[in-house]
Write an enzyme that holds these catalytic residues in place. Sequence first.
Site, PDB file in Angstrom:
ATOM      1  N   SER A   1       2.590   9.816   8.506  1.00  0.00           N
ATOM      2  CA  SER A   1       3.236   9.432   9.760  1.00  0.00           C
ATOM      3  C   SER A   1       4.574  10.127   9.942  1.00  0.00           C
ATOM      4  CB  SER A   1       3.456   7.918   9.803  1.00  0.00           C
ATOM      5  OG  SER A   1       4.225   7.541  10.923  1.00  0.00           O
TER       6      SER A   1
ATOM      7  N   GLU B   1       6.957   8.726  11.205  1.00  0.00           N
ATOM      8  CA  GLU B   1       7.961   7.698  10.933  1.00  0.00           C
ATOM      9  C   GLU B   1       8.654   7.944   9.597  1.00  0.00           C
ATOM     10  OE1 GLU B   1       9.046   4.896  12.622  1.00  0.00           O
ATOM     11  OE2 GLU B   1       7.928   5.500  14.405  1.00  0.00           O
TER      12      GLU B   1
ATOM     13  N   TYR C   1       7.016  -0.026   7.291  1.00  0.00           N
ATOM     14  CA  TYR C   1       5.845   0.817   7.564  1.00  0.00           C
ATOM     15  C   TYR C   1       6.105   2.249   7.112  1.00  0.00           C
ATOM     16  CZ  TYR C   1       2.555   3.646  10.294  1.00  0.00           C
ATOM     17  OH  TYR C   1       1.598   4.561  10.675  1.00  0.00           O
TER      18      TYR C   1
END
Length: 315
Positions: A127, A129, A151
């Site tokens: 990801s 992120e 996450y």
Amino acid sequence: MVKKIALICGIRGQDGSYLAEFLLGKGYQVWGTSRDIGSGKFNNLKLLGIQDKVHLVSMNTSDYMSVIRVINEILPDEIYNLSGQSSVGLSFEQPKETIESIVLGMLNILEAVRENNKNIKIYHAGSSECFGNTKNKPANENTPFEPLSPYAIAKTSASMLVKNYRSAYGMHVSNGILYNHESILRPERFVTQKILHAANRINQGSNEKLSLGRINITRDWGWAPEYVQAMWIMLQQDKSDDYVIATGVTTTLEDFISHVFSFYGLDWQDHISYSKTLLRPLDIQNSYADPSKAEKLLGWSASVKMPDLIKKLIQ
């Protein structure tokens, strides 16, 4: 010819469903996992018209015995691990579940393949992120990870496991560092879908106000069906590696909102309210991507970019 066998962990989600559709088109025998296929809903597979074309099996990636049982039973050529808690916002409320489902799930798959000495290629859903804030510079595969949410921490840890097993054991395991990607299969808890659904209802006469948090953030949004193709291409390479998958075009959330409402001839500022309850403890302010490695080595690039993405989502 003998069909290749693909195992998709997390087939019920947006990416899993589109990937299943894509692999079926490539002539694969496709297996998909869910914790309990007897009680789970497979609406995305139904919407794509492929539920009766895939084989479903119960598997909990957090349970090693469950993972090794399914792998030994199916003997896949390729494993795509797309499972785990997928909401950044929810990860602040459920950090334990998020980290266990993502990190332990990836570890169990890696160990099951390694211990059985099976020549199975593995894809891990990384990801963007993981990068956190990159100081307005496009992130590439060499950009350090600075995760800002449970996450992102989980995805970072799983990505490091991928790198470790690839280096230590020579396993063919690739890490797709995917930026935001959307489709009609996204659930409404994601902000883009929340905006799209609210604008549609307002256009039809609803007098509601769309409640949002920060709208000055920037993201790189792409079209999910294209992104699953990149996953497959990674596993067709002679050597596994890490790849940033993105459009290379960054847009503010405010511009996203403006484009959606203007499609209906509406002024977005008349229909928006702000709520501090929707603010995350930490959030990425600006997200920029450099997907040039994927274009150069995989021959993959995104063809659907903003604002054409919004037109596809609405139409």
